[in-house]
Design a protein around this motif. Structure first.
Motif: not given
Length: 308
Positions: A217-230, A234-244
């Protein structure tokens, strides 16, 4: 999530953390691709029962979905108060049983006293919450693959998996371990590179529900998680898949059908894609006949399965 948030706000320290993870990626070996392909070929022989069908996460569900043509089951692991690994999806027993309370606050004896079958029909009344050990025995008996989703407690989960697989090496060929939690997957990969590991993913998972509603419900928290999801996408498509060190990527069907996560890109990286949760008959046909990848479904039946 902590790793990515650190990268987001941590500056130079984050670079060191990221560098360490990337270095580890290159000294790790991944599960044999021949074994992965064999596992996925077996999984493609029929739908994989999401939460092991109905009644969900029960041995009766295992037997029913096997009769209906399932190649495997996807199940959810939790721990009782006294440390026993049990199969149940929710943090509480309220939705699926005749009891109430948090799984982690109930002993195995208390959990075993609950009826988790009656809500699926009178013929399932008296069905009990199974332990992971009971579930593995039935999977062996029925020749079912298992996709085991780990939800909590990386330390306890890793210790359990290490004990199970060291005692029974046949599990390497019948159990894939999956999780939404990157920390759990990374810990297991570091512990035992022979494990078949998969990250579960849905775009926008932390900001939005499956129906598209905001989770916070918090707009700030929502925007933070939108940024995190983005950042995660990006990370999963570029490097995180290899790290994991993942061999599987268990992706929500909408991300596959919407080509947000095209399967061809992952095939070139030797990462096999599995879809969840595919219930529509035409979508099943698409996954089986065109995409030719395994999928989880809530509705397993011989009549729904499309032969190639």
């Amino acid at each position: 999530m902590l790793l990515l948030l650190t990268v987001l706000v941590g500056g130079g320290a984050a670079s060191l953390v990221l560098g360490w993870f990337l270095l580890q990626a290159f000294v790790q070996s991944k599960f044999s691709q021949d074994t992965v392909q064999e596992f996925l070929l077996r999984a493609s022989a029929g739908p994989v029962a999401h939460r092991a069908g109905q009644p969900e996460n029960t041995l009766a569900g295992f037997r029913l979905c096997k009769d209906q043509g399932a190649s495997g089951v996807e199940v959810d692991l939790m721990f009782s108060q006294d440390g026993h690994p049990v199969l149940i999806h929710d943090e509480t027993v309220d939705r699926t049983s005749n009891g109430t309370g948090r799984v982690c606050e109930l002993t195995l004896e208390q959990l075993k006293s609950l009826d988790v079958g009656f809500k699926a029909g009178s013929e399932f009344a008296g069905e009990r919450i199974p332990t992971l050990y009971e579930a593995l025995d039935v999977c062996k008996e029925l020749n079912l693959l298992m996709f085991l989703e780990l939800k909590e407690d990386a330390e306890k989960s890793a210790a359990l998996i290490k004990t199970l697989f060291s005692r029974d090496p046949s599990l390497y060929n019948m159990v894939a371990i999956i999780s939404f939690h990157q920390s759990i997957i990374h810990k297991l990969q570091r512990m035992d590179p022979k494990l078949l590991l998969g990250l579960v993913y849905r775009s926008g998972y932390d900001a939005y529900s499956v129906t598209g509603r905001r989770k916070h419900s918090s707009l700030m928290k929502h925007l933070l998680y939108v940024l995190y999801d983005a950042l995660l996408e990006w990370s999963l498509k570029t490097w995180l898949w290899r790290v994991l060190g993942i061999s599987l990527l268990v992706v929500h069907k909408n991300d596959i059908l919407g080509k947000i996560f095209p399967t061809g890109m992952w095939e070139r990286r030797d990462v096999c894609v599995v879809g969840w949760t595919v219930n529509d008959r035409e979508e099943k046909r698409l996954f089986e006949s065109e995409l030719r990848i395994p999928y989880f479904t809530d509705h397993v039946s011989n009549t729904d399965h499309v032969s190639n």
